[in-house]
Design a protein around this motif. Structure first.
Motif, PDB file in Angstrom:
ATOM      1  N   ARG A  92       0.597  -1.201  -0.002  1.00 20.57           N
ATOM      2  CA  ARG A  92      -0.017   0.026   0.038  1.00 20.57           C
ATOM      3  C   ARG A  92       0.747   1.248  -0.054  1.00 20.57           C
ATOM      4  O   ARG A  92       0.900   2.320  -0.655  1.00 20.57           O
ATOM      5  N   GLU A  93       2.058   1.271   0.788  1.00 19.70           N
ATOM      6  CA  GLU A  93       2.765   2.400   0.830  1.00 19.70           C
ATOM      7  C   GLU A  93       3.542   2.668  -0.424  1.00 19.70           C
ATOM      8  O   GLU A  93       3.509   3.761  -1.182  1.00 19.70           O
ATOM      9  N   VAL A  94       4.130   1.932  -1.402  1.00 16.92           N
ATOM     10  CA  VAL A  94       4.512   1.885  -2.719  1.00 16.92           C
ATOM     11  C   VAL A  94       3.748   2.172  -3.549  1.00 16.92           C
ATOM     12  O   VAL A  94       3.867   3.293  -4.211  1.00 16.92           O
ATOM     13  N   LEU A  95       2.605   1.558  -3.794  1.00 18.23           N
ATOM     14  CA  LEU A  95       1.636   1.587  -4.767  1.00 18.23           C
ATOM     15  C   LEU A  95       0.751   2.805  -4.608  1.00 18.23           C
ATOM     16  O   LEU A  95       0.290   3.407  -5.363  1.00 18.23           O
ATOM     17  N   GLY A  96       0.778   3.285  -3.335  1.00 15.61           N
ATOM     18  CA  GLY A  96       0.066   4.618  -2.604  1.00 15.61           C
ATOM     19  C   GLY A  96       0.582   5.698  -3.516  1.00 15.61           C
ATOM     20  O   GLY A  96       0.147   6.917  -3.777  1.00 15.61           O
ATOM     21  N   VAL A  97       2.138   5.648  -3.624  1.00 20.29           N
ATOM     22  CA  VAL A  97       2.918   6.814  -4.035  1.00 20.29           C
ATOM     23  C   VAL A  97       2.726   6.973  -5.515  1.00 20.29           C
ATOM     24  O   VAL A  97       2.359   7.875  -6.000  1.00 20.29           O
ATOM     25  N   LEU A  98       2.500   5.715  -6.339  1.00 24.12           N
ATOM     26  CA  LEU A  98       2.210   5.808  -7.632  1.00 24.12           C
ATOM     27  C   LEU A  98       0.880   6.217  -7.952  1.00 24.12           C
ATOM     28  O   LEU A  98       0.655   6.957  -8.944  1.00 24.12           O
ATOM     29  N   GLY A  99      -0.090   5.944  -6.972  1.00 21.17           N
ATOM     30  CA  GLY A  99      -1.368   6.316  -7.308  1.00 21.17           C
ATOM     31  C   GLY A  99      -2.188   5.523  -8.235  1.00 21.17           C
ATOM     32  O   GLY A  99      -1.443   4.697  -9.057  1.00 21.17           O
ATOM     33  N   PRO A 100      -3.618   5.683  -8.488  1.00 22.08           N
ATOM     34  CA  PRO A 100      -4.328   4.970  -9.409  1.00 22.08           C
ATOM     35  C   PRO A 100      -3.582   5.176 -10.846  1.00 22.08           C
ATOM     36  O   PRO A 100      -3.484   6.299 -11.076  1.00 22.08           O
ATOM     37  N   GLU A 101      -3.851   3.940 -11.626  1.00 21.08           N
ATOM     38  CA  GLU A 101      -3.404   4.232 -13.044  1.00 21.08           C
ATOM     39  C   GLU A 101      -4.006   3.127 -13.922  1.00 21.08           C
ATOM     40  O   GLU A 101      -4.396   2.072 -13.148  1.00 21.08           O
ATOM     41  N   GLY A 102      -3.973   3.444 -15.195  1.00 12.83           N
ATOM     42  CA  GLY A 102      -4.386   2.362 -16.014  1.00 12.83           C
ATOM     43  C   GLY A 102      -5.945   2.215 -15.861  1.00 12.83           C
ATOM     44  O   GLY A 102      -6.771   3.048 -15.518  1.00 12.83           O
ATOM     45  N   ASP A 103      -6.264   0.802 -15.975  1.00 10.03           N
ATOM     46  CA  ASP A 103      -7.829   0.290 -15.929  1.00 10.03           C
ATOM     47  C   ASP A 103      -8.404   0.313 -14.409  1.00 10.03           C
ATOM     48  O   ASP A 103      -7.668   0.672 -13.595  1.00 10.03           O
ATOM     49  N   PRO A 104      -9.723   0.716 -14.343  1.00 11.65           N
ATOM     50  CA  PRO A 104     -10.477   0.541 -13.184  1.00 11.65           C
ATOM     51  C   PRO A 104      -9.824  -0.701 -12.247  1.00 11.65           C
ATOM     52  O   PRO A 104      -9.427  -1.917 -12.781  1.00 11.65           O
ATOM     53  N   GLY A 105      -9.931  -0.639 -11.017  1.00 12.01           N
ATOM     54  CA  GLY A 105      -9.539  -1.753 -10.026  1.00 12.01           C
ATOM     55  C   GLY A 105      -8.104  -2.131 -10.011  1.00 12.01           C
ATOM     56  O   GLY A 105      -7.147  -1.040  -9.871  1.00 12.01           O
ATOM     57  N   GLY A 106      -7.654  -3.212 -10.258  1.00 12.74           N
ATOM     58  CA  GLY A 106      -6.149  -3.416 -10.064  1.00 12.74           C
ATOM     59  C   GLY A 106      -5.419  -3.709  -8.793  1.00 12.74           C
ATOM     60  O   GLY A 106      -6.360  -4.045  -7.887  1.00 12.74           O
ATOM     61  N   PRO A 107      -4.011  -3.564  -8.619  1.00 22.05           N
ATOM     62  CA  PRO A 107      -3.725  -3.836  -7.289  1.00 22.05           C
ATOM     63  C   PRO A 107      -4.308  -3.026  -6.131  1.00 22.05           C
ATOM     64  O   PRO A 107      -4.238  -3.600  -4.897  1.00 22.05           O
ATOM     65  N   MET A 108      -4.659  -1.724  -6.299  1.00 25.28           N
ATOM     66  CA  MET A 108      -5.129  -1.189  -5.042  1.00 25.28           C
ATOM     67  C   MET A 108      -6.381  -1.661  -4.684  1.00 25.28           C
ATOM     68  O   MET A 108      -6.725  -1.866  -3.333  1.00 25.28           O
ATOM     69  N   GLU A 109      -7.224  -2.095  -5.630  1.00 29.32           N
ATOM     70  CA  GLU A 109      -8.558  -2.711  -5.418  1.00 29.32           C
ATOM     71  C   GLU A 109      -8.225  -4.142  -4.521  1.00 29.32           C
ATOM     72  O   GLU A 109      -8.844  -4.591  -3.437  1.00 29.32           O
ATOM     73  N   GLU A 110      -7.412  -4.771  -5.029  1.00 30.58           N
ATOM     74  CA  GLU A 110      -6.939  -6.170  -4.387  1.00 30.58           C
ATOM     75  C   GLU A 110      -6.280  -5.850  -2.902  1.00 30.58           C
ATOM     76  O   GLU A 110      -6.723  -6.720  -2.184  1.00 30.58           O
TER      77      GLU A 110
END
Length: 448
Positions: free
Chosen positions: A416-434
């Protein structure tokens, strides 16, 4: 270029590159530095008919794409996307496209070059169809004008692919040759959740940002129906005022010799970043014997566990130059691919204890090779969290269920910390939803 905001970046002379982009003010990790719409794009062969050819979006379940009635080879979210691509360039190539893609000249190209051939066709048609992109227009801010300032591809032996039109002659026009000379070292691979789906041209991003294997920024893509994909350059570390902003042109985990060859042949420079400089000093490294390998892996796992797998991207410093010499063999070119394959195989086959051991070792290696907050660290941490969760459900021997759940939570925090820095991207859902789904499952299983 009307949507472009350059309040965060300026250019200054560079000793070897044309110039370099530096921060106008201090930037924080997670901050968007620039946002740049694509000039033109072309889907990968594997994505044709699966995504919209204009905006790159995936259709909603049960909502099929609209196929072009003329060529039967382009698909759209709806009439708005179809009309926009028609006006931009498709009306110039629609009736010729089927013959073009069936031609021997096109079919003889590798898939990667087929995508760039279509991209070149889109670009040329776009120039002819859009008055705003008239090459004679004296406006140095237009995508065409910026693209023309980019360094030409100089590799020996490259050839310009055929272009879609009335003729599919292999002999390129001067205009096509001029554009294609800048394709090889300036195009981008668009991705959603780090999975490639298209090639695209973003002239200003190419003009501004130099490469580093230890970048302080990365690119991501925002998709919105009816609009061309938009690239955002996002800081993954705090950037000081007047500090150079760099992005990775290649995966920093690619072996040094391969990485240097590709940078030299495709982009025309030798990388002297801290990662390349360090790896040159220690190369060649021996591959450890099987009996030594287990001990070295155990040391690497212990280092990660001591620093805490939930610490912010593992370290505030780039760790590779601090790697002890006794661990150098783990940087052997063949080791990372074999370790990655071992983690993937054991996790897929349900050998979760082995997968978690290999996965933690891989996390340790990633923490050395990649800079702070590099997105692949977050993606791998998520896979580790899912593996630990599966191990808790299956009651895998070696640790209690509570210990497995605690392990999963620690990996989720890192992800969450690392991908939270990147933020939402690409298609809906994805890793943050997981991550959110798995967090709720773990919360239901009791306190951390």
């Amino acid at each position: 270029m009307a949507t472009l905001n350059l309040k965060n970046v300026k250019t200054r002379p560079h000793p070897t590159a044309r110039d370099t982009a530096v921060a106008v003010r201090p930037l924080s990790a997670g901050e968007t530095i620039v946002s740049v719409p694509a000039w033109t794009t072309a889907l990968l062969i594997s994505e044709k008919g699966r995504r919209c050819d204009w905006c790159g979006c995936l259709p909603l379940p049960g909502d099929p794409l609209l196929k072009c009635g003329g060529c039967g080879s382009y698909w759209y979210c709806g009439k708005k996307c179809q009309l926009r691509q028609w006006k931009a360039h498709h009306r110039s190539i629609c009736k010729y496209y089927a013959r073009y893609t069936a031609s021997a000249a096109f079919q003889g190209l590798p898939d990667e070059e087929k995508v760039d051939a279509v991209l070149l066709s889109h670009t040329l048609a776009n120039l002819h169809e859009s008055p705003a992109e008239d090459p004679a227009r004296e406006d140095d801010s237009s995508p065409y004008s910026v693209f023309q300032t980019l360094i030409e591809y100089t590799s020996v032996g490259y050839s310009v692919p055929p272009v879609c039109g009335k003729s599919t002659s292999i002999s390129p026009s001067p205009e096509a040759s001029s554009l294609y000379a800048r394709f090889g070292n300036n195009n981008f691979v668009l991705h959603s959740h780090l999975t490639a789906f298209a090639h695209g041209i973003f002239p200003l991003t190419s003009r501004l940002f130099n490469h580093s294997c230890v970048p302080n920024a990365v690119v991501k893509y925002k998709l919105k129906e009816a609009d061309l994909p938009c690239m955002e350059v996002v800081a993954i570390a705090d950037v000081a005022e007047d500090e150079e902003i760099t992005i990775p042109y290649l995966d920093p985990a690619i072996p040094l010799d391969v990485r240097q060859h590709q940078l030299q042949s495709r982009y025309g420079f030798k990388c002297n970043c801290v990662a390349c400089t360090f790896q040159r000093k220690i190369n060649p490294v021996p591959f450890p014997s099987p009996e030594d390998l287990k001990g070295l892996e155990a040391i690497l796992r212990q280092r990660i566990q001591l620093t805490g797998v939930h610490s912010h991207a593992l370290s505030s410093r780039y760790l590779l130059p601090q790697l002890p010499p006794d661990l150098f063999p783990l940087l052997h070119d063949s080791y990372l691919p074999s370790l990655s394959e071992a983690f993937s195989k054991t996790s897929h086959d349900g050998e979760y204890a082995l997968a978690l051991e290999a996965g933690l070792t891989l996390l340790g290696l990633y923490s050395m090779i990649y800079p702070r907050n590099y997105p692949l660290i977050g993606m791998h941490a998520l896979e580790l969290a899912k593996t630990a969760w599966n191990a808790s459900i299956q009651g895998v021997p070696g640790k209690s269920e509570d210990a497995r759940l605690k392990e999963a939570r620690s990996y989720l925090v890192l992800s969450r910390e690392v991908l939270g820095v990147l933020g939402p991207e690409g298609d809906p859902g994805g890793p943050m939803e997981e991550i959110n789904t798995l967090t709720e499952l773990l919360r239901a299983d009791g306190p951390a």
